[in-house]
Design an enzyme around this catalytic site. Structure first.
Site, mmCIF file in Angstrom:
data_model
loop_
_atom_site.group_PDB
_atom_site.id
_atom_site.type_symbol
_atom_site.label_atom_id
_atom_site.label_comp_id
_atom_site.label_asym_id
_atom_site.label_seq_id
_atom_site.Cartn_x
_atom_site.Cartn_y
_atom_site.Cartn_z
ATOM 1 N N ILE A 13 0.840 -1.199 0.000
ATOM 2 C CA ILE A 13 0.000 0.000 0.000
ATOM 3 C C ILE A 13 0.876 1.251 0.000
ATOM 4 O O ILE A 13 0.607 2.219 -0.725
ATOM 5 C CB ILE A 13 -0.958 -0.010 1.218
ATOM 6 C CG1 ILE A 13 -1.892 -1.222 1.112
ATOM 7 C CG2 ILE A 13 -1.764 1.295 1.287
ATOM 8 C CD1 ILE A 13 -2.773 -1.448 2.339
ATOM 9 N N GLY A 14 1.964 1.216 0.760
ATOM 10 C CA GLY A 14 2.849 2.375 0.865
ATOM 11 C C GLY A 14 3.383 2.830 -0.481
ATOM 12 O O GLY A 14 3.440 4.039 -0.758
ATOM 13 N N ASP A 56 13.892 0.443 11.617
ATOM 14 C CA ASP A 56 12.892 -0.311 12.363
ATOM 15 C C ASP A 56 12.065 0.676 13.185
ATOM 16 O O ASP A 56 12.631 1.574 13.823
ATOM 17 C CB ASP A 56 13.638 -1.301 13.278
ATOM 18 C CG ASP A 56 12.696 -2.314 13.896
ATOM 19 O OD1 ASP A 56 11.708 -1.901 14.547
ATOM 20 O OD2 ASP A 56 12.951 -3.518 13.722
ATOM 21 N N LEU A 76 1.785 3.277 8.051
ATOM 22 C CA LEU A 76 1.378 1.968 7.515
ATOM 23 C C LEU A 76 2.205 0.820 8.067
ATOM 24 O O LEU A 76 1.860 -0.346 7.850
ATOM 25 C CB LEU A 76 1.537 1.964 5.986
ATOM 26 C CG LEU A 76 0.574 2.824 5.171
ATOM 27 C CD1 LEU A 76 1.115 3.010 3.750
ATOM 28 C CD2 LEU A 76 -0.796 2.181 5.102
ATOM 29 N N ALA A 77 3.316 1.127 8.751
ATOM 30 C CA ALA A 77 4.231 0.050 9.164
ATOM 31 C C ALA A 77 3.523 -0.904 10.126
ATOM 32 O O ALA A 77 3.032 -0.489 11.172
ATOM 33 C CB ALA A 77 5.455 0.653 9.841
ATOM 34 N N GLU A 79 3.065 -5.531 10.963
ATOM 35 C CA GLU A 79 3.015 -6.948 10.571
ATOM 36 C C GLU A 79 1.549 -7.244 10.289
ATOM 37 O O GLU A 79 0.680 -6.845 11.063
ATOM 38 C CB GLU A 79 3.513 -7.828 11.718
ATOM 39 C CG GLU A 79 4.961 -7.583 12.122
ATOM 40 C CD GLU A 79 5.953 -8.292 11.223
ATOM 41 O OE1 GLU A 79 5.537 -8.963 10.246
ATOM 42 O OE2 GLU A 79 7.156 -8.175 11.492
ATOM 43 N N SER A 120 -7.871 -1.296 10.549
ATOM 44 C CA SER A 120 -8.288 -2.479 9.802
ATOM 45 C C SER A 120 -9.718 -2.877 10.128
ATOM 46 O O SER A 120 -10.183 -2.726 11.264
ATOM 47 C CB SER A 120 -7.346 -3.625 10.165
ATOM 48 O OG SER A 120 -7.900 -4.858 9.788
ATOM 49 N N TYR A 172 -3.670 -9.805 15.865
ATOM 50 C CA TYR A 172 -3.544 -8.771 14.836
ATOM 51 C C TYR A 172 -4.575 -7.663 15.049
ATOM 52 O O TYR A 172 -4.248 -6.466 15.044
ATOM 53 C CB TYR A 172 -3.718 -9.402 13.453
ATOM 54 C CG TYR A 172 -3.781 -8.408 12.328
ATOM 55 C CD1 TYR A 172 -2.636 -7.738 11.892
ATOM 56 C CD2 TYR A 172 -4.984 -8.114 11.688
ATOM 57 C CE1 TYR A 172 -2.693 -6.811 10.861
ATOM 58 C CE2 TYR A 172 -5.050 -7.197 10.655
ATOM 59 C CZ TYR A 172 -3.912 -6.556 10.246
ATOM 60 O OH TYR A 172 -3.969 -5.638 9.238
ATOM 61 N N LYS A 176 -3.994 -3.708 15.836
ATOM 62 C CA LYS A 176 -4.465 -2.661 14.915
ATOM 63 C C LYS A 176 -5.334 -1.650 15.664
ATOM 64 O O LYS A 176 -5.275 -0.454 15.407
ATOM 65 C CB LYS A 176 -5.250 -3.293 13.765
ATOM 66 C CG LYS A 176 -4.364 -3.749 12.647
ATOM 67 C CD LYS A 176 -3.945 -2.534 11.825
ATOM 68 C CE LYS A 176 -2.601 -2.665 11.201
ATOM 69 N NZ LYS A 176 -2.139 -1.440 10.535
HETATM 70 C C1 UD1 Z 1 -7.717 -10.250 7.464
HETATM 71 C C2 UD1 Z 1 -8.023 -9.111 8.373
HETATM 72 C C3 UD1 Z 1 -7.787 -7.815 7.651
HETATM 73 C C4 UD1 Z 1 -6.404 -7.783 7.067
HETATM 74 C C5 UD1 Z 1 -6.270 -8.950 6.116
HETATM 75 C C6 UD1 Z 1 -4.890 -9.027 5.496
HETATM 76 C C7 UD1 Z 1 -9.788 -9.988 9.833
HETATM 77 C C8 UD1 Z 1 -11.258 -10.036 10.086
HETATM 78 N N1 UD1 Z 1 -9.396 -9.220 8.783
HETATM 79 O O1 UD1 Z 1 -8.733 -10.257 6.556
HETATM 80 O O2 UD1 Z 1 -7.935 -6.760 8.530
HETATM 81 O O3 UD1 Z 1 -6.205 -6.591 6.411
HETATM 82 O O4 UD1 Z 1 -6.467 -10.141 6.858
HETATM 83 O O5 UD1 Z 1 -3.931 -9.304 6.449
HETATM 84 O O6 UD1 Z 1 -9.029 -10.568 10.545
HETATM 85 N N2 UD1 Z 1 -9.005 -17.805 2.683
HETATM 86 C C9 UD1 Z 1 -9.099 -19.021 2.058
HETATM 87 N N3 UD1 Z 1 -7.943 -19.621 1.644
HETATM 88 C C10 UD1 Z 1 -6.708 -19.067 1.833
HETATM 89 C C11 UD1 Z 1 -6.642 -17.829 2.487
HETATM 90 C C12 UD1 Z 1 -7.808 -17.217 2.900
HETATM 91 O O7 UD1 Z 1 -10.175 -19.555 1.880
HETATM 92 O O8 UD1 Z 1 -5.721 -19.677 1.419
HETATM 93 C C13 UD1 Z 1 -10.245 -17.163 3.143
HETATM 94 C C14 UD1 Z 1 -10.208 -16.855 4.608
HETATM 95 O O9 UD1 Z 1 -10.657 -17.934 5.377
HETATM 96 C C15 UD1 Z 1 -11.137 -15.661 4.695
HETATM 97 C C16 UD1 Z 1 -10.974 -14.973 3.329
HETATM 98 O O10 UD1 Z 1 -10.382 -15.925 2.485
HETATM 99 O O11 UD1 Z 1 -12.450 -16.091 4.835
HETATM 100 C C17 UD1 Z 1 -10.132 -13.736 3.344
HETATM 101 O O12 UD1 Z 1 -8.905 -14.027 3.986
HETATM 102 P P1 UD1 Z 1 -7.671 -12.990 4.038
HETATM 103 O O13 UD1 Z 1 -7.379 -12.475 2.696
HETATM 104 O O14 UD1 Z 1 -6.597 -13.624 4.824
HETATM 105 O O15 UD1 Z 1 -8.218 -11.744 4.799
HETATM 106 P P2 UD1 Z 1 -9.233 -11.601 6.015
HETATM 107 O O16 UD1 Z 1 -9.069 -12.717 6.975
HETATM 108 O O17 UD1 Z 1 -10.572 -11.277 5.471
#
Ligand code: UD1
Length: 361
Positions: A13-14, A56, A76-77, A79, A120, A172, A176
Site C-alpha cells: 500500500i505504501g 525499524d 502503515l508500518a 506486521e 483495519s 492482529y 491494529k
Molecule cells: C484479514 C483481516 C484484515 C487484514 C487482512 C490481510 C480480519 C477479520 N481481517 O482479513 O484486517 O487486512 O487479513 O492481512 O481478521 N481464505 C481461504 N484460503 C486461503 C486464504 C484465505 O479460503 O488460502 C479465506 C479466509 O478464510 C477468509 C478470506 O479468504 O475467509 C479472506 O482471507 P484474508 O485475505 O486472509 O483476509 P481476512 O481474513 O478477510
C-alpha cells in the site's frame, strides 16, 4: 507541496500511496525495515522521486531522524498476517504497538500537522447482521458456518458502519486497534490531527505474492501460478469487501487533507461484498486457469470471521471517497501483472504452521 513521511512505505500500500503523492508534487520519504517475509530476497522498486530510509519502527533515534522536516505522516508500518499473529505474538505486538508508541513519542518532540494511520476491518470481528425480524444485530452464536441469533435462527449479513462495537478476535486485530487508538489519542492531546482509515481487503498489483499469511487474492494467485488449486476454507461462502489499492491510495490522499477529518475513523472498502469461492473463480478466469478447480478444505482458520463488508457512507460524505475500480477490472489488471511475476507458493506451509498449533480445525 507537503513533506510526507510514509512508515512501511516500501510495502504494497505504501508504494501506491507514495506514487500518488509524488505525482501530485509532494515530497515523500519512506521509512521501512524491508522485512524478508514481505519483500523477499529482492527489495521492491521504490517509487521514483521518493526517498527511502531503512529502519525499524522500534528504533527511537531512526524514527525521530525520519521525522525531520516532515509535515504529515502516513503510518502503515505493521506486521499483517492474522493467522501468524496468533503464534508470533511478541513480534506482532512489538512491531505494531511498540512501533506506533515509538512514533507517537517521537511526534511529541517533532509534531506534524496530521497523522493518517492504517487501521483495519479486523477490529470489528464479525460484521453486522439483520435478524429474521429485520433488526440489526451483532452475531451472538456460531452456527456451522453462518452465525445464528440467540434463538438459533439464521442471520443475514449487512454492511458494517464505523460505530459497530469492536470485537478483537485476533492478536492482529488487537494490535491494529491499539495503533488506531494510540494515534487518535496522542495526536488529540498534542494539537496534531489524527485520522484512522479502517481498510477492508486490499488487493492489486504489487501485492506480496510470496507472503502466505496475507491477502487471499495473492495467496490464490500464487497457487494458480504454480499450477495448484487454491485452498478455500469453510464452504467458500464467507463474504468480504475487496478494495483496489489505487482506491485505497486515493483515500489516504483525501484523508491527509479533508477538513473535519481530525479525530475520525473511516471505513475504506468498495461498499460491495463477494464470497471467496466467487473470488477464486474470478481469479482463475483472469489468469486463464479455469482448469484448476478450487479445493474446499471445510476447515476454518482460528480468528477468522464469517462475513464483514463495509458501509462506506461516512468516507463518501466526509472524505469525498469514491472507489473507481470495479472488481472485474481490478482482477484483470492484477492478472496482467501476475503474468510477469514468479511467486513462491507458501500456502501449504502456512497451513501446516497453523495446523501444528491447532489453529485450523
Ligand atoms: C484479514 C483481516 C484484515 C487484514 C487482512 C490481510 C480480519 C477479520 N481481517 O482479513 O484486517 O487486512 O487479513 O492481512 O481478521 N481464505 C481461504 N484460503 C486461503 C486464504 C484465505 O479460503 O488460502 C479465506 C479466509 O478464510 C477468509 C478470506 O479468504 O475467509 C479472506 O482471507 P484474508 O485475505 O486472509 O483476509 P481476512 O481474513 O478477510
Amino acid at each position: 507541496m507537503a513533506n510526507i513521511l510514509i512508515t512501511g512505505g516500501a510495502g504494497f500500500i505504501g508504494r501506491h500511496v507514495a506514487r500518488a503523492l509524488v505525482a501530485r508534487g509532494d515530497s515523500v520519504r519512506l521509512f521501512d525495515a524491508l522485512i524478508a517475509q514481505v519483500h523477499g530476497a529482492r527489495a521492491n522498486s521504490i517509487p521514483a522521486g521518493a526517498e527511502l530510509v531503512v529502519g525499524d519502527m522500534r528504533d527511537p533515534a531512526r524514527v525521530a531522524a525520519a521525522l525531520d522536516g516532515v509535515d504529515q505522516v502516513v503510518h502503515l508500518a505493521a506486521e499483517v498476517g492474522v493467522g501468524q499473529s496468533m503464534y508470533e505474538i511478541e513480534r506482532y505486538v512489538a512491531a505494531n504497538d511498540l512501533g506506533t508508541a515509538v512514533l507517537m513519542q517521537a511526534l511529541i518532540a517533532r509534531p506534524v500537522r496530521r497523522v493518517v494511520v492504517a487501521s483495519s476491518m479486523s477490529i470489528y470481528g464479525e460484521g453486522l447482521y439483520r435478524d429474521a425480524d429485520g433488526r440489526i444485530v451483532e452475531a451472538t452464536r456460531p452456527g456451522r458456518w453462518d452465525p445464528l441469533d440467540e434463538s438459533g435462527r439464521p442471520l443475514a449479513p449487512v454492511p458494517t458502519p464505523e460505530d459497530k462495537r469492536p470485537s478483537l478476535a485476533s492478536v492482529y486485530a488487537l494490535t491494529k486497534y491499539a495503533q488506531e487508538r494510540l494515534t487518535l489519542n496522542v495526536c488529540g492531546a498534542y494539537g496534531m490531527e489524527g485520522v484512522a482509515l479502517r481498510l477492508f481487503n486490499v488487493y492489486g498489483p504489487g501485492q506480496a505474492l510470496s507472503n502466505p499469511y496475507t491477502g487471499v487474492l495473492a495467496i490464490f494467485a500464487a497457487r494458480l501460478l504454480n499450477g495448484r488449486a487454491p485452498l478455500v476454507f469453510e464452504d467458500g461462502r464467507q463474504r468480504r469487501d475487496f478494495i483496489h489499492v489505487s482506491d485505497v491510495a486515493a483515500a489516504f490522499l483525501a484523508a491527509l487533507d479533508a477538513p473535519g477529518a481530525a479525530g475520525q475513523v473511516y471505513n475504506i472498502g468498495s461498499g460491495e461484498s463477494r464470497d471467496i469461492l466467487d473470488v477464486a473463480g474470478a481469479l482463475a478466469q483472469a489468469v486463464d486457469r479455469l482448469d484448476i478447480a478450487p479445493e474446499l478444505t471445510g476447515q476454518r482458520r482460528a480468528g477468522d470471521i464469517r462475513h464483514c463488508f463495509a458501509d462506506i457512507s461516512k468516507a463518501r460524505a466526509e472524505l469525498g471517497f469514491a472507489p473507481k475500480t470495479a472488481f472485474a477490472a481490478g482482477v484483470a489488471e492484477l492478472a496482467a501483472w501476475l503474468r510477469e511475476q514468479s511467486a513462491e507458493d507458501g500456502a501449504e506451509q502456512a497451513r501446516r504452521e497453523l495446523q501444528a498449533r491447532g489453529l485450523v480445525a
